[in-house]
Design a protein around this motif. Structure first.
Motif, short mmCIF file in Angstrom:
data_model
loop_
_atom_site.label_atom_id
_atom_site.label_comp_id
_atom_site.label_asym_id
_atom_site.label_seq_id
_atom_site.Cartn_x
_atom_site.Cartn_y
_atom_site.Cartn_z
N PHE A 143 19.64 -43.41 -7.48
CA PHE A 143 20.37 -44.52 -8.07
C PHE A 143 20.83 -45.53 -7.02
N ASN A 144 20.56 -45.24 -5.78
CA ASN A 144 20.63 -46.21 -4.69
C ASN A 144 19.19 -46.40 -4.19
N TRP A 145 18.98 -47.34 -3.31
CA TRP A 145 17.65 -47.63 -2.82
C TRP A 145 17.06 -46.46 -2.02
N ALA A 146 15.81 -46.16 -2.30
CA ALA A 146 15.00 -45.32 -1.42
C ALA A 146 14.11 -46.27 -0.63
N LEU A 147 14.34 -46.35 0.66
CA LEU A 147 13.62 -47.28 1.53
C LEU A 147 12.69 -46.49 2.43
N LYS A 148 11.43 -46.92 2.50
CA LYS A 148 10.40 -46.16 3.21
C LYS A 148 10.18 -46.67 4.64
N THR A 149 9.92 -45.76 5.52
CA THR A 149 9.39 -46.07 6.85
C THR A 149 8.25 -45.09 7.09
N THR A 150 7.03 -45.53 6.81
CA THR A 150 5.85 -44.66 6.86
C THR A 150 4.67 -45.46 7.41
N THR A 151 3.49 -44.88 7.32
CA THR A 151 2.28 -45.60 7.72
C THR A 151 1.99 -46.77 6.79
N ALA A 154 30.56 -25.50 -5.84
CA ALA A 154 30.55 -26.45 -4.73
C ALA A 154 31.94 -26.99 -4.40
N GLN A 155 32.91 -26.75 -5.25
CA GLN A 155 34.25 -27.25 -4.97
C GLN A 155 34.77 -26.68 -3.65
N GLY A 156 35.22 -27.57 -2.81
CA GLY A 156 35.73 -27.14 -1.51
C GLY A 156 34.68 -27.00 -0.44
N GLU A 157 33.41 -27.20 -0.79
CA GLU A 157 32.35 -27.12 0.21
C GLU A 157 32.47 -28.30 1.19
N PRO A 158 32.10 -28.10 2.46
CA PRO A 158 32.15 -29.19 3.43
C PRO A 158 31.25 -30.35 3.01
N GLU A 159 31.67 -31.54 3.37
CA GLU A 159 30.90 -32.74 3.05
C GLU A 159 29.49 -32.66 3.61
N ALA A 160 29.34 -32.07 4.78
CA ALA A 160 28.03 -32.00 5.43
C ALA A 160 27.05 -31.14 4.65
N ASP A 161 27.55 -30.19 3.86
CA ASP A 161 26.67 -29.30 3.11
C ASP A 161 26.22 -29.90 1.78
N LYS A 162 26.90 -30.96 1.36
CA LYS A 162 26.62 -31.53 0.04
C LYS A 162 25.17 -32.01 -0.09
N SER A 163 24.64 -32.56 0.98
CA SER A 163 23.29 -33.11 0.91
C SER A 163 22.24 -32.05 0.60
N ARG A 164 22.55 -30.80 0.87
CA ARG A 164 21.57 -29.74 0.63
C ARG A 164 21.36 -29.44 -0.85
N TRP A 165 22.42 -29.66 -1.65
CA TRP A 165 22.29 -29.32 -3.07
C TRP A 165 22.39 -30.51 -4.01
N LEU A 166 22.99 -31.62 -3.56
CA LEU A 166 23.17 -32.75 -4.46
C LEU A 166 21.84 -33.38 -4.85
N ALA A 167 20.96 -33.62 -3.88
CA ALA A 167 19.67 -34.23 -4.20
C ALA A 167 18.83 -33.35 -5.14
N PRO A 168 18.72 -32.02 -4.89
CA PRO A 168 17.98 -31.19 -5.85
C PRO A 168 18.61 -31.19 -7.25
N LEU A 169 19.94 -31.22 -7.31
CA LEU A 169 20.61 -31.23 -8.61
C LEU A 169 20.32 -32.51 -9.37
N ILE A 170 20.47 -33.65 -8.70
CA ILE A 170 20.18 -34.93 -9.35
C ILE A 170 18.71 -34.99 -9.75
N GLU A 212 24.92 -45.18 2.79
CA GLU A 212 25.36 -43.79 2.69
C GLU A 212 24.94 -43.10 1.40
N SER A 213 25.07 -43.78 0.27
CA SER A 213 24.79 -43.14 -1.02
C SER A 213 23.30 -42.85 -1.14
N PRO A 214 22.94 -41.67 -1.62
CA PRO A 214 21.53 -41.28 -1.66
C PRO A 214 20.78 -41.88 -2.85
N PRO A 215 19.45 -41.89 -2.81
CA PRO A 215 18.65 -42.18 -3.99
C PRO A 215 18.88 -41.07 -5.02
#
Length: 213
Positions: free
Chosen positions: A85-93, A25-41, A80-83
């Motif tokens: 370890f940051n808040w996961a806030l819901k907007t659902t039914t 992942a070194q050197g990968e664009p910032e926009a692509d990070k969200s695709r693999w960071l959440a599954p890794l964590i 900006e920081s993802p869950p």
């Protein structure tokens, strides 16, 4: 690059691939990070590798935890920081939980089903802790909401308190031995007659109590 990001996301689902994912992942664009960071964590948390998961989350996200802080973003400013370890806030039914200017959390609970509106994964050591919180303007039906804390992978909370009670006197709870990670959650509970709750939360603070305090 899209294929590279998809490959990283697939590799990230196995915690054994952590070093390989970080190297690739070194050197990968910032926009692509969200695709693999959440599954890794997520894979590391599922495997019980909590400290490593948080270290990678801190290093790869824009999070800036305050030294000694037990609860991240207690002032609800980091959008900006993802869950987890940051808040996961819901907007659902179920309702919605949203950050507001001035370090506030606005929560609207529809009262028609039970569930979690806000959550964060903590790494508290065994011991006793005290939470304080303020309800701005008193709120509408805060008694239908509660704070609860449960060990990761446990279905039931080991401690909970109504939001109104927590705002009135604070909340003291004890993390048991063997509970390496905890979900800190704001939950909605159905009353006999479905009614909407509307509250704004501020000044959320969590501190460890000294033995015998």
């Amino acid at each position: 690059r899209a294929l590279q990001a998809l490959t990283l996301a697939e590799l990230a689902r196995d915690p054994a691939n952590t070093d390989a994912v970080l190297a690739l992942a070194q050197g990968e664009p910032e926009a692509d990070k969200s695709r693999w960071l959440a599954p890794l964590i997520g894979s590391l948390v599922d495997a019980g590798q909590y400290a490593r998961a948080k270290a990678i989350w801190t290093g790869m996200s824009k999070a800036r935890p305050a030294p000694g802080a037990l609860l991240y973003d207690a002032d609800f400013r980091d959008k900006e920081s993802p869950p987890p370890f940051n808040w996961a806030l819901k907007t659902t039914t179920l309702g919605l939980a949203e950050r507001q200017a001035g370090g506030r959390l606005h929560v609207l609970y529809y009262g028609q089903q039970e569930g979690i509106l806000a959550s964060q994964l903590l790494l508290l050591q065994p011991g006793t802790y005290h939470l304080s919180v303020r309800l701005l303007g008193g709120g509408e039906r805060p008694e239908a909401l509660s704070w609860q804390v449960r060990c990761d992978k446990a279905s039931e909370a080991f401690s909970s308190i109504g939001l109104d009670a927590a705002a009135g006197r604070g909340w003291t709870f004890t993390v048991p031995a063997g509970c390496a990670a905890q979900w800190f959650e704001l939950a909605g509970h159905i009353a006999d007659v479905a009614q909407q709750s509307d509250v704004t939360i501020a000044e959320l603070r969590l501190a460890r109590q000294a033995p015998g305090a």
